[in-house]
Write an enzyme that holds these catalytic residues in place. Structure first.
Site, short mmCIF file in Angstrom:
data_model
loop_
_atom_site.label_atom_id
_atom_site.label_comp_id
_atom_site.label_asym_id
_atom_site.label_seq_id
_atom_site.Cartn_x
_atom_site.Cartn_y
_atom_site.Cartn_z
N HIS A 154 0.85 -1.19 0.00
CA HIS A 154 0.00 0.00 0.00
C HIS A 154 0.88 1.23 0.00
CE1 HIS A 154 0.83 -0.58 4.37
NE2 HIS A 154 0.86 0.73 4.39
N HIS A 216 4.77 7.29 2.69
CA HIS A 216 5.55 6.07 2.51
C HIS A 216 4.90 5.12 1.52
CE1 HIS A 216 2.70 4.54 5.65
NE2 HIS A 216 2.83 3.39 5.00
N HIS A 248 1.13 -1.14 15.17
CA HIS A 248 0.12 -0.10 15.10
C HIS A 248 -1.14 -0.51 15.87
CE1 HIS A 248 2.21 2.26 12.15
NE2 HIS A 248 2.10 1.37 11.18
N TYR A 257 9.34 1.75 9.99
CA TYR A 257 9.43 2.82 9.02
C TYR A 257 10.88 3.28 8.95
CZ TYR A 257 4.35 3.38 9.15
OH TYR A 257 3.00 3.18 9.07
N GLU A 267 8.10 1.44 4.29
CA GLU A 267 7.67 0.64 5.43
C GLU A 267 7.86 -0.84 5.12
OE1 GLU A 267 3.70 0.08 8.28
OE2 GLU A 267 3.44 0.52 6.14
#
Length: 309
Positions: A154, A216, A248, A257, A267
């Site tokens: 993503h 990112h 997270h 990161y 990431e």
């Protein structure tokens, strides 16, 4: 869920300040597979377990950042329909001919209110993953080269007008909202996580005053052990790390990161849950976003909020 319409993230084109330095980093440290170079000076990479020709393209420029992010769609008919739907919504689309990018078919490009260029395409040459299609092995030697993510997962983009961006993705492209972070007053969304699949997100946006910024691109790993191994490799190569290894609250993903040599954040990611379009979106209040970002430390890392390219 049925795989129709927009299938998945397909590619990102990112600017680097020094091409040879970028090639070394992405090939030898991140462990991507180089698949080609073109007469525009672009270098193409894919992750080891991806079948299509490329997922990550770099070019040398005076400033770092992202040129565009692309999604693969089901077929040519879907591409035509989505192009028409985007125009009917009021967006201007541009047709980029097949072959402008190596081994890639015709693309439909449009600009979001956030200032980002998004592309849709239906065709890209399948080069395989080096594993036999009959009695396949679970991995190949490329998996042991560098960090070696399995796929481009993503991206997170920063820019203005993300409420309108959300409408385009949900009302035109068929995405759905998975999670959001509320603004300090609770009247709007500061961040949105959107999916076109049953992944916890395929693209995300954070409200930001400047247009077209990259936070990112994320590369998927198979396990928490692989994330920790990625941290080892980053340290061995003196990569500048931003956050992690940690988990997270938003998405439940496990993460590190870090920055490439040009300052583009990337990431290494694994985990997350599996949402479906009928799930209600999860909401995080602004006063608890520190836990959403870094669940163990409950720390709102300043660099995460302010450093973009």
């Amino acid at each position: 869920m049925a795989m129709t319409g927009v299938l998945r993230p397909g590619h990102a084109q990112v600017r680097v300040l020094n091409l040879e330095e970028g090639i070394h980093f992405y090939r030898n440290v991140l462990g991507l597979v180089e698949t080609g170079r073109d007469d525009q000076g672009r270098v193409y990479f894919k992750c080891w377990d991806e079948r299509d020709h490329s997922c990550y393209i770099i070019r040398e420029a005076d400033t770092a950042g992202i040129d565009f992010f692309g999604f693969k769609v089901l077929d040519k008919a879907t591409l035509e329909k989505l192009d028409a739907d985007l125009q009917a919504y009021g967006l201007t689309t541009t047709r980029i001919p097949a072959g402008e990018m190596l081994e890639t078919g015709e693309r439909v490009r449009f600009e979001l209110p956030s200032g980002h260029l998004i592309e849709l395409y239906a065709e890209k040459t399948c080069v395989g993953n080096g594993i036999s299609e009959v009695n396949p092995a679970p991995w190949n030697a490329q998996r042991e080269h560098g960090i070696a993510p399995i796929q481009l997962d993503h991206c997170l983009l920063y820019g203005p007008n993300i409420a309108e961006v959300q409408k385009i993705f949900t009302e035109v492209l068929g995405f759905y909202l998975v999670e959001r972070v509320l603004s300090p007053d609770g009247d709007s969304d500061m961040g949105i996580w959107l999916s076109c699949s049953h992944k916890v997100h395929d693209i995300a946006f954070v409200e930001y005053p400047e247009k077209g910024k990259l936070h990112h691109c994320s590369f998927l790993l198979e396990s928490w052990e692989q994330v920790l191994r990625a941290g080892d490799i980053m340290s061995m190569n003196e990569v500048n790390v931003d956050i992690g290894p940690t988990r997270h609250g938003v998405t439940r993903g496990c993460t590190i990161y870090a920055w490439d040599p040009s300052g583009n954040r990337f990431e290494t990611f694994m985990g997350g849950y599996h949402p479906y379009p009928d799930y209600e979106p999860l909401s995080w209040t602004y006063d608890n976003f520190a836990q959403g970002l870094d669940y163990p430390q409950r720390k709102l890392h300043e660099t995460f909020m302010t450093v973009v390219t």
